[in-house]
Design an enzyme around this catalytic site. Sequence first.
Site, PDB file in Angstrom:
ATOM      1  N   GLN A 129       0.838  -1.108   0.096  1.00 45.68           N
ATOM      2  CA  GLN A 129       0.025  -0.040   0.050  1.00 45.68           C
ATOM      3  C   GLN A 129       0.817   1.381   0.139  1.00 45.68           C
ATOM      4  OE1 GLN A 129      -1.673  -1.041   3.981  1.00 45.68           O
ATOM      5  NE2 GLN A 129      -1.401   1.009   4.529  1.00 45.68           N
ATOM      6  N   CYS A 148      -5.249   0.603   3.773  1.00 43.76           N
ATOM      7  CA  CYS A 148      -5.345  -0.944   3.937  1.00 43.76           C
ATOM      8  C   CYS A 148      -6.623  -1.515   3.833  1.00 43.76           C
ATOM      9  CB  CYS A 148      -4.850  -1.024   5.448  1.00 43.76           C
ATOM     10  SG  CYS A 148      -5.811  -0.078   6.681  1.00 43.76           S
ATOM     11  N   HIS A 155      -6.433  -1.555  11.676  1.00 47.10           N
ATOM     12  CA  HIS A 155      -5.891  -2.180  10.434  1.00 47.10           C
ATOM     13  C   HIS A 155      -6.569  -3.118   9.700  1.00 47.10           C
ATOM     14  CE1 HIS A 155      -2.501  -2.905   7.620  1.00 47.10           C
ATOM     15  NE2 HIS A 155      -2.406  -3.857   8.073  1.00 47.10           N
TER      16      HIS A 155
END
Length: 380
Positions: free
Chosen positions: A169, A175, A318
């Site tokens: 990324q 994410c 995340h």
Amino acid sequence: MAPQSPALACAIGVTLLTCALTLSSALNDASQNPTIIQVTDNDNPTHNGKFSGNGLVGSATEKNFRVFMQKYGKTYSTKGEYVHRLGIFAKNIIRAAEHQLLDPTAVHGVTPFSDLSEEEFERMYTGMKGGPLVMNGRDEKMMEMIEVDGLPESFDWREKGAVTEVKMQGTCGSCWAFSTTGAVEGANFIATGKLLNLSEQQLVDCDHTCDAREKDACDNGCHGGLMTNAYKYLIEAGGLEEESSYPYTGKRGECRFNSEKVAVRVANFTNIPVDENQIAAHLVHHGPLAIGLNAIFMQTYIGGVSCPLICGKRWLNHGVLLVGYGAKGFSILRLGNQPYWIIKNSWGKQWGEHGYYRLCRGHGMCGMNTMVSAVVTQIS
């Protein structure tokens, strides 16, 4: 390697617990604030990536820093920036040693992100908004409970061809987009037998969907987002292009979505119950699952089964992809061969176990069971 006796395991476990408890006064309540406070000024060098107890000072730290720079291709434009990053690196050496005490069944040490502060790392390399508190009380459909008996002892969608290569990324808090595309790629493979590499950049550029209940939980390019928001966008937009037609740039740009180039259409999505047996069953029967977790131990993670003594479950930052599980990840503190989850990350192959993270299963570790979703694709 011969299995350890229960007595030896207990003795080692008590020793590790004692070491960890010496840090307890420096820990905030992890369920409220999972940040680990620095409690020592000593350097802690590594041995084969894992931290040892011998201390080195000054020049040794800078030598390790130069090795780090060479290994990961790091350059700094000014002497001031070099000194600044060296200071952060030294603090992260200490932090990794603390993580090693709190998470002894994994290996913690120098990673590609050892020159970033916690704040920089979270801003650049995580990026999921929301959390279990956002998920609670939603009107979205919750998947029905299914039979869990007869599941295989171990399972891995990578072996069946349902998972694309590990992606990167970059310094973009996207994410959530990679977690989303991973789930859609897997669902499409199960539906069609074809593995397509789908576009995260379309989501970064074009998706501005907000959660119905939490107006601040909006998909916002490199500034974070939520997988369930992304599913809604894909249903409304008509689908997702392939990576080849809408390549990733690592920064937000003008939306260039072309409905004529749609490769996969999303029909529906569901949330999975927090029970980890249910998560395993849905994983096996429905494909890779998008999940959220607390990534506090991931910046220093090198390998092994991560099974921290303390990992906050209330703050998830995340988005990752759950692709399988295993049955024999040895954990001293939990006395025996404990099962673990196999998680695909989006930080490139230089991080972790070739881009993957193993997290112990059955404890709701780091909140991984509180934000799990599956997607259904539409067959053309």
